[in-house]
Design an enzyme around this catalytic site. Structure first.
Site, PDB file in Angstrom:
ATOM      1  N   HIS A  94       0.913  -1.387   0.072  1.00 57.04           N
ATOM      2  CA  HIS A  94      -0.064  -0.048  -0.190  1.00 57.04           C
ATOM      3  C   HIS A  94       1.012   1.166   0.047  1.00 57.04           C
ATOM      4  O   HIS A  94       1.926   1.530   0.403  1.00 57.04           O
ATOM      5  CB  HIS A  94      -0.993   0.332   1.206  1.00 57.04           C
ATOM      6  CG  HIS A  94      -0.608  -0.091   2.520  1.00 57.04           C
ATOM      7  ND1 HIS A  94      -0.060   1.048   3.273  1.00 57.04           N
ATOM      8  CD2 HIS A  94      -0.260  -1.054   3.462  1.00 57.04           C
ATOM      9  CE1 HIS A  94       0.221   0.651   4.207  1.00 57.04           C
ATOM     10  NE2 HIS A  94       0.220  -0.581   4.419  1.00 57.04           N
ATOM     11  N   ASP A  96       0.014   4.200   1.226  1.00 56.61           N
ATOM     12  CA  ASP A  96      -0.183   5.214   2.331  1.00 56.61           C
ATOM     13  C   ASP A  96       0.579   4.931   3.731  1.00 56.61           C
ATOM     14  O   ASP A  96       0.780   3.738   3.720  1.00 56.61           O
ATOM     15  CB  ASP A  96      -1.674   5.606   2.630  1.00 56.61           C
ATOM     16  CG  ASP A  96      -2.452   4.163   2.925  1.00 56.61           C
ATOM     17  OD1 ASP A  96      -1.864   3.183   2.359  1.00 56.61           O
ATOM     18  OD2 ASP A  96      -3.292   4.327   3.936  1.00 56.61           O
ATOM     19  N   GLU A 163      -5.093   1.918   2.736  1.00 51.58           N
ATOM     20  CA  GLU A 163      -4.943   0.977   3.854  1.00 51.58           C
ATOM     21  C   GLU A 163      -5.007   0.993   5.375  1.00 51.58           C
ATOM     22  O   GLU A 163      -5.735   0.454   6.153  1.00 51.58           O
ATOM     23  CB  GLU A 163      -3.889  -0.199   3.559  1.00 51.58           C
ATOM     24  CG  GLU A 163      -3.827  -1.450   4.146  1.00 51.58           C
ATOM     25  CD  GLU A 163      -3.129  -1.551   5.566  1.00 51.58           C
ATOM     26  OE1 GLU A 163      -3.556  -2.473   6.323  1.00 51.58           O
ATOM     27  OE2 GLU A 163      -2.580  -0.472   5.873  1.00 51.58           O
ATOM     28  N   GLU A 164      -4.330   2.204   5.521  1.00 49.48           N
ATOM     29  CA  GLU A 164      -4.166   2.566   7.154  1.00 49.48           C
ATOM     30  C   GLU A 164      -5.543   3.028   7.613  1.00 49.48           C
ATOM     31  O   GLU A 164      -5.827   3.220   8.730  1.00 49.48           O
ATOM     32  CB  GLU A 164      -3.202   3.716   7.133  1.00 49.48           C
ATOM     33  CG  GLU A 164      -1.672   3.244   6.781  1.00 49.48           C
ATOM     34  CD  GLU A 164      -1.289   2.214   7.567  1.00 49.48           C
ATOM     35  OE1 GLU A 164      -2.045   1.716   8.856  1.00 49.48           O
ATOM     36  OE2 GLU A 164       0.046   1.479   7.492  1.00 49.48           O
ATOM     37  N   ASP A 190       0.013 -10.527   0.731  1.00 48.51           N
ATOM     38  CA  ASP A 190       0.155  -9.056   0.975  1.00 48.51           C
ATOM     39  C   ASP A 190       0.889  -8.831   2.375  1.00 48.51           C
ATOM     40  O   ASP A 190       1.669  -9.914   2.535  1.00 48.51           O
ATOM     41  CB  ASP A 190      -1.404  -8.839   1.350  1.00 48.51           C
ATOM     42  CG  ASP A 190      -1.663  -7.207   1.694  1.00 48.51           C
ATOM     43  OD1 ASP A 190      -0.914  -6.557   1.631  1.00 48.51           O
ATOM     44  OD2 ASP A 190      -3.011  -7.024   2.137  1.00 48.51           O
ATOM     45  N   HIS A 432       4.076   2.237  12.703  1.00 44.72           N
ATOM     46  CA  HIS A 432       3.154   3.239  13.707  1.00 44.72           C
ATOM     47  C   HIS A 432       3.943   3.899  14.621  1.00 44.72           C
ATOM     48  O   HIS A 432       3.108   4.643  15.362  1.00 44.72           O
ATOM     49  CB  HIS A 432       1.953   2.547  13.993  1.00 44.72           C
ATOM     50  CG  HIS A 432       1.135   1.960  12.839  1.00 44.72           C
ATOM     51  ND1 HIS A 432      -0.295   1.721  13.011  1.00 44.72           N
ATOM     52  CD2 HIS A 432       1.572   1.613  11.771  1.00 44.72           C
ATOM     53  CE1 HIS A 432      -0.680   1.373  11.701  1.00 44.72           C
ATOM     54  NE2 HIS A 432       0.030   1.324  10.982  1.00 44.72           N
TER      55      HIS A 432
END
Length: 463
Positions: A94, A96, A163-164, A190, A432
């Site tokens: 992804h 983002d 995705e986030e 994934d 994160h």
């Protein structure tokens, strides 16, 4: 997606590879493709700039593959195979990343969007989650195209832009587009689990490949009372009633069970365990309760064997001398495959045993299907892993967080979740979190893995 396994770095002697990949990742990190919960904060230009960067950096990929822009910012590439009868392969990452809070900025060794290359690492938000995979995929495909590789199976590369925050506009739209074309995937890969050392007490290292992910259920529990002035309180307040409900939930977790994916993981890793633990695993009929007690002591292993309960928000009261008329707790459950949303809600009602507590569903996603480990799809992943790290033990695992495969899995015969990277124990907190980074060695290893996977899954020998 936050990695939820205990991972440590594995000493790896990778062959030399060009310096360009880490520079490419650094440049991608500098484009602040942030997904915000508030749509008003969305900035389109970094995503469009990332599109342009990928096109300029990987010219052979863009000359050979067909690119489509989906939902304005997500990307879908098609590498047409020679045999249209074979179901295609999907490889995804992804675009983002999550935001960085202003108060956390002073704690970063390097600014989070600087893409600094220092100490053998590329630093910055998204380096692990998930631009490291994004760049490794492009590097591998660019090299395969340059080498003249011609896939037998069609290969799709999908890169969602949200995705986030759930993937509802990116991966969901890509999935629906492929579905509308009658596409049914042979397999998909994934982000997810990784290569681990010492997980669950194993001696040595193993690659954990996610074959399923937990579901997601959020409930609001609300208690009501007359309210009034704090000088004349009633015998029961809304907050007090809610507090008892929360206590009952925390004291009565949903049942643990060592079956399904967890059983497959432990069985596959049994030979990596010290002899006494191996005997317990292999004799679960006798030692099952002891094993459940042991696993429940650690939050990571506890989450592998049960649907978890987490009270995440509480709201009630507006002033110190006013009794609130209502109080609400938000509770998040991560559903083990085999448990259902309706079943968990029914169990919550049973545990609370209080008709005065209102239960409202906020969001819900069932646990995913479980991908097979005895078919050619899983075998292709194992073959790719062994090509780049011969003899590495491989085990199926359960992804505790969420990925875009909750969408792609709707059209896939076998959805797998794995990032081809090695992690230091300290790196667990980095996705994160503060000081997110990826080693230069990991980037090289990932490129080799994706190249090997494409050849094993879609090459001349594909069936």
């Amino acid at each position: 997606m936050r990695l939820a396994v205990v991972v440590c770095v594995l000493a790896l002697s990778s062959p030399a590879f060009a310096a360009a990949p880490e520079e490419h990742l650094a440049a991608a990190i500098r484009l602040e493709t942030i997904s915000h919960e508030d749509p008003a904060q969305f900035r389109s230009e970094p995503f469009l700039a990332l599109h342009r960067f990928l096109e300029a950096t990987y010219p052979q990929t863009h000359a050979r593959l067909t690119r489509e822009i989906v939902s304005d910012y997500s990307l879908l590439y098609t590498w047409r195979g020679s045999d249209a009868k074979l179901a295609p392969v999907l490889i995804t990452a992804h675009l983002d990343v999550v935001p960085v809070t202003p108060e956390a900025l002073p704690d970063w060794d390097y600014p989070p969007f600087s893409g600094e290359i220092a100490g053998g690492f590329v630093w910055g938000r998204g380096s692990l989650d998930d631009k490291g995979s994004l760049i490794a995929v492009f590097e591998a495909v660019e090299q395969l195209v340059a080498d003249g590789f011609a896939p037998k199976r069609t290969i799709y590369l999908a890169f969602g832009h949200d995705e986030e925050i759930g993937g509802g506009h990116g991966a969901a739209a890509i999935t629906e587009l492929l579905r509308s074309r009658g596409v049914r995937l042979w397999m998909s890969l994934d982000e997810g689990l990784a290569v681990v050392r010492g997980a669950g007490g194993i001696t040595g290292s193993a690659a954990l490949v996610g074959i399923a992910e937990k579901g997601f259920l959020t409930l609001d529990l609300t208690a009501r009372a007359p309210g009034g002035h704090s000088s004349t309180p009633s015998r029961e307040s809304a907050i007090g009633r809610l507090a008892r409900a929360v206590q009952r939930l925390e004291e009565n977790p949903l049942p643990a069970r060592i079956e399904g994916v967890a059983a497959q993981t432990f069985d596959a890793l049994a030979n990596q365990l010290p002899v006494e633990r191996r005997l317990v695993i292999q004799n679960r009929a006798v030692f099952g309760p002891l094993l459940e007690w042991f696993l429940a002591r650690d939050p990571a292993t506890n989450a592998m064997i049960r649907t978890t309960t987490a009270v995440t928000m509480v709201r009630g009261g507006v002033k110190e001398n006013v009794l609130p008329q209502s109080a609400t707790a938000t509770v998040n459950f991560r559903l083990l495959p085999g448990d259902t949303v309706d079943g968990v809600i029914a169990r919550v009602r049973e545990i609370l045993d209080d008709d005065g507590i209102e239960i409202a569903k906020r969001t819900a996603d069932e646990a995913s299907a479980v991908a097979k480990t005895d078919g050619p799809q899983f075998a292709a992943i194992v073959a790719a892993l062994h090509e780049v790290d011969p003899g590495l033990p491989v085990a199926p695992g359960l992804v505790l967080g969420g990925t875009d495969t909750k969408w792609y899995g709707q059209i896939s015969e076998a959805g797998y979740r794995f990032v081809p990277f090695y992690f230091d124990q300290s790196d667990l907190r980095r996705p994160h979190g503060t000081d997110e980074r990826i080693s230069v060695e990991n980037i090289g290893w990932g490129i080799r893995f994706y190249g090997a996977l494409i050849r094993h899954a879609a090459g001349a020998g594909a069936k």
